[in-house]
Design a protein around this motif. Structure first.
Motif, PDB file in Angstrom:
ATOM      1  N   ILE A 247       8.135  -3.253  16.432  1.00  0.00           N
ATOM      2  CA  ILE A 247       7.099  -3.069  15.413  1.00  0.00           C
ATOM      3  C   ILE A 247       7.740  -3.317  14.042  1.00  0.00           C
ATOM      4  O   ILE A 247       8.835  -2.797  13.766  1.00  0.00           O
ATOM      5  CB  ILE A 247       6.485  -1.664  15.513  1.00  0.00           C
ATOM      6  N   PRO A 248       7.104  -4.104  13.172  1.00  0.00           N
ATOM      7  CA  PRO A 248       7.769  -4.557  11.943  1.00  0.00           C
ATOM      8  C   PRO A 248       8.267  -3.455  11.024  1.00  0.00           C
ATOM      9  O   PRO A 248       9.332  -3.581  10.425  1.00  0.00           O
ATOM     10  CB  PRO A 248       6.685  -5.393  11.246  1.00  0.00           C
ATOM     11  N   ARG A 249       7.493  -2.359  10.901  1.00  0.00           N
ATOM     12  CA  ARG A 249       7.875  -1.280   9.995  1.00  0.00           C
ATOM     13  C   ARG A 249       7.780   0.050  10.717  1.00  0.00           C
ATOM     14  O   ARG A 249       6.803   0.314  11.425  1.00  0.00           O
ATOM     15  CB  ARG A 249       6.957  -1.243   8.758  1.00  0.00           C
ATOM     16  N   VAL A 250       8.796   0.903  10.513  1.00  0.00           N
ATOM     17  CA  VAL A 250       8.791   2.249  11.079  1.00  0.00           C
ATOM     18  C   VAL A 250       9.117   3.214   9.946  1.00  0.00           C
ATOM     19  O   VAL A 250      10.223   3.202   9.406  1.00  0.00           O
ATOM     20  CB  VAL A 250       9.808   2.393  12.232  1.00  0.00           C
ATOM     21  N   TRP A 251       8.113   4.031   9.571  1.00  0.00           N
ATOM     22  CA  TRP A 251       8.254   4.955   8.456  1.00  0.00           C
ATOM     23  C   TRP A 251       8.157   6.385   8.961  1.00  0.00           C
ATOM     24  O   TRP A 251       7.406   6.673   9.896  1.00  0.00           O
ATOM     25  CB  TRP A 251       7.174   4.705   7.406  1.00  0.00           C
TER      26      TRP A 251
END
Length: 297
Positions: A247-251
């Motif tokens: 997944i491109p972004r993990v916040w």
């Protein structure tokens, strides 16, 4: 239509301050371009976000009244976060408004279900700022989603949590009508809602609790989730699995202390969702240990 520089400057100032007394000048924009004047060639999009992104959760709920226009405006002006987060509910007449809870009881002077109101009744709702907040805050009406999109859309990236899944179509319409499909994350705890958001051409965000992450297989969502929003209290192994999911972004949410932030970043998260962006800005991340850029002041 080309406006004189003085009119452009005045309209820009009014838009950012929201002064009701200047409505007559603001009306000059109604016959002009639909894009906000600050956009230039186009709106600010997620492609502009730094490698490590900071999000003001509900505007920064430890520092400002949550989900309020004045709180969002303060967070925007302070510049300690690159994304503004807010929650959305739907009134009985289909109007989308900004509030976390399905009832008015916790954060306003009224009570009862949000779903039972219409937009006329919404005009009488007033937020009740928490006494523990720093500074002095006035009571104000919670904004509608359209008002927030019109004020901030294209100027800063937004994160909208669709608390009512039935509102997703209306939310998509508001976002797409303003050309903000690449400027707004639409958040949910339900993978199926995230899938629907993706199919509607929106940026799909999925949040998961620490308990859910124990069972999750995030790689199953990588074809339609643009942002995975993970509980910072999750086990190291679960956070690492999320970071390596594709997944491109993990916040990480909802972070309150520098130590919590530094752990999430060390495990590979590239974004911090926090109720206290000002506090974290005063304590720069330990960039030497995680090899990331320090937070911009």
């Amino acid at each position: 239509m080309i406006y004189p520089p003085t009119v452009v400057a005045m309209v820009t100032w009014i838009t950012l301050t929201g002064l009701a007394s200047a409505a007559s000048v603001l009306s000059l924009t109604l016959t002009g371009p639909t894009n906000p004047l600050e956009w230039g060639a186009g709106p600010l999009t997620v492609d502009s976000l730094p490698r490590v992104t900071y999000v003001a959760h509900r505007g920064g709920a430890r520092e400002v009244p949550e989900n309020s226009m004045s709180g969002l405006m303060a967070a925007y002006r302070r510049g300690t976060a690159q994304v503004l987060d807010l929650d959305t509910q739907m009134l009985g007449d289909g109007t989308l408004v900004v509030l976390h809870d399905p009832t008015l009881n916790r954060t306003t002077f009224l009570g009862g279900a949000v779903r039972g109101m219409n937009v006329r009744e919404w005009q009488g709702v007033r937020l009740r700022p928490r006494a523990s907040l720093p500074g002095s805050w006035r009571s104000e009406r919670p904004p509608t989603v359209a008002e927030v999109l019109d004020r901030f859309g294209g100027r800063i990236v937004l994160m909208l949590e669709a608390k009512d899944p039935r509102s997703l179509g209306r939310l998509a319409g508001l976002i797409r009508a303003r050309g903000l499909a690449r400027s707004v994350f639409v958040n949910s705890n339900d993978p199926e809602v995230a899938r629907r958001a993706h199919r509607l051409g929106l940026l799909a965000q999925l949040w998961r609790s620490a308990e859910q992450l124990r069972r999750d297989r995030p790689e199953h969502w990588r074809s339609y989730v643009d942002l995975l929003d993970v509980d910072h209290r999750a086990r190291d192994a679960d956070l690492l699995r999320a970071v390596r999911s594709g997944i491109p972004r993990v916040w990480a949410h909802t972070v309150l202390t520098p130590a919590e932030r530094d752990r999430a970043l060390a495990l590979g998260c590239d974004g911090i969702i926090t109720d206290a962006p000002g506090r974290l800005a005063r304590h720069p991340a330990r960039a030497a240990q995680r090899g990331a850029m320090p937070l911009r002041a």
